[in-house]
Design an enzyme around this catalytic site. Structure first.
Site, PDB file in Angstrom:
ATOM      1  N   THR A   1      -2.332   5.350   2.038  1.00 15.00           N
ATOM      2  CA  THR A   1      -3.493   4.500   1.749  1.00 15.00           C
ATOM      3  C   THR A   1      -3.820   3.666   2.982  1.00 15.00           C
ATOM      4  O   THR A   1      -2.937   3.053   3.577  1.00 15.00           O
ATOM      5  CB  THR A   1      -3.206   3.571   0.552  1.00 15.00           C
ATOM      6  OG1 THR A   1      -2.825   4.363  -0.561  1.00 15.00           O
ATOM      7  CG2 THR A   1      -4.427   2.744   0.196  1.00 15.00           C
TER       8      THR A   1
ATOM      9  N   LEU B   1       0.855  -1.179   0.000  1.00 22.11           N
ATOM     10  CA  LEU B   1       0.000   0.000   0.000  1.00 22.11           C
ATOM     11  C   LEU B   1       0.894   1.233   0.000  1.00 22.11           C
ATOM     12  O   LEU B   1       1.931   1.258   0.642  1.00 22.11           O
ATOM     13  CB  LEU B   1      -0.895   0.040   1.250  1.00 22.11           C
ATOM     14  CG  LEU B   1      -1.987  -1.021   1.373  1.00 22.11           C
ATOM     15  CD1 LEU B   1      -2.730  -0.838   2.700  1.00 22.11           C
ATOM     16  CD2 LEU B   1      -2.945  -0.972   0.223  1.00 22.11           C
ATOM     17  N   ASP B   2       0.455   2.251  -0.728  1.00 18.57           N
ATOM     18  CA  ASP B   2       1.169   3.524  -0.669  1.00 18.57           C
ATOM     19  C   ASP B   2       1.050   4.068   0.751  1.00 18.57           C
ATOM     20  O   ASP B   2       0.113   3.745   1.483  1.00 18.57           O
ATOM     21  CB  ASP B   2       0.595   4.510  -1.682  1.00 18.57           C
ATOM     22  CG  ASP B   2       0.894   4.090  -3.116  1.00 18.57           C
ATOM     23  OD1 ASP B   2       1.826   3.298  -3.319  1.00 18.57           O
ATOM     24  OD2 ASP B   2       0.187   4.557  -4.025  1.00 18.57           O
ATOM     25  N   ARG B   3       1.957   4.938   1.124  1.00 16.45           N
ATOM     26  CA  ARG B   3       2.057   5.426   2.506  1.00 16.45           C
ATOM     27  C   ARG B   3       0.742   5.970   3.058  1.00 16.45           C
ATOM     28  O   ARG B   3       0.389   5.706   4.185  1.00 16.45           O
ATOM     29  CB  ARG B   3       3.145   6.489   2.567  1.00 16.45           C
ATOM     30  CG  ARG B   3       3.390   7.040   3.935  1.00 16.45           C
ATOM     31  CD  ARG B   3       4.489   8.044   3.900  1.00 16.45           C
ATOM     32  NE  ARG B   3       4.573   8.648   2.575  1.00 16.45           N
ATOM     33  CZ  ARG B   3       5.017   9.850   2.321  1.00 16.45           C
ATOM     34  NH1 ARG B   3       5.447  10.585   3.290  1.00 16.45           N
ATOM     35  NH2 ARG B   3       5.051  10.320   1.108  1.00 16.45           N
TER      36      ARG B   3
END
Length: 193
Positions: A6, A2-4
């Site tokens: 998200t 996951l992106d930071r």
């Protein structure tokens, strides 16, 4: 992955055998993922695919760009988009990535002119009360704060086959910050119609 900024479901393999098992499932697209995103603008269709080739952005290290045709260093990426709810200036979407490329959802949505709210890296605007409330007045000398302190992207659901062969379906409800932002959007959007 996951992106930071998200939130939501994250699948972790406990031990090397589990990590290999889940890695193989991700590579074969056996893991089904559903994300929720609030985007700028309102897409025309109810359900539609986004197919674009993704590759590194040479002008911005660590960022990704979308291309309409294959080329050196580009990888194909596919996302299915379903509009869950329309607002005056925004839309709430369900996103089902069929591939798992870095920043795929963010870049795909930005490439069609509907960047994720709060995603400053890819053109997303902050969600501001002044945008929603027609008679909003900011006090002199005060800087308006966004209603949301991060991008509106949430890993809502993940479905996969566990190491023992059982099918697992995990749901993560929207966290409080996203829920409150939606409630405010809904409240002021309803008054403008």
């Amino acid at each position: 992955r996951l992106d930071r900024d998200t939130s939501g479901c994250l699948l972790l393999g406990k031990g090397i055998a589990a990590a290999r098992h889940f890695d193989a499932q991700f590579r074969s697209a056996a893991v089904q993922k559903t994300y929720t995103a609030l985007v700028d603008g309102v897409p025309a269709g109810d359900t539609f695919p986004i197919d674009a080739w993704l590759g590194p952005d040479r002008r911005r290290p660590g960022k990704v760009v979308a291309w309409s045709a294959p080329g050196p260093g580009l990888r194909d990426a596919h996302t299915v988009v379903e509009v869950r709810r329309r607002f005056m200036r925004h839309a709430l979407l369900d996103l089902r990535p069929r591939t798992g490329r870095s920043h795929q959802l963010r870049v795909h949505l930005a490439s069609i002119g509907h960047a994720i709210v709060g995603d400053r890296d890819y053109g997303g605007q902050d969600l501001l009360l002044s945008m929603l409330k027609g008679d909003y007045k900011l006090r002199c000398g005060v800087v308006e704060r966004p209603l949301l302190q991060r991008m509106f992207l949430h890993a809502q659901r993940v479905e996969f086959e566990d190491v023992d062969g059982t099918r697992v379906d995990v749901l993560a409800p929207l966290p409080d910050d996203l829920t409150i932002a939606l409630q405010k959007l809904d409240s002021y959007d309803g008054r403008r119609r």
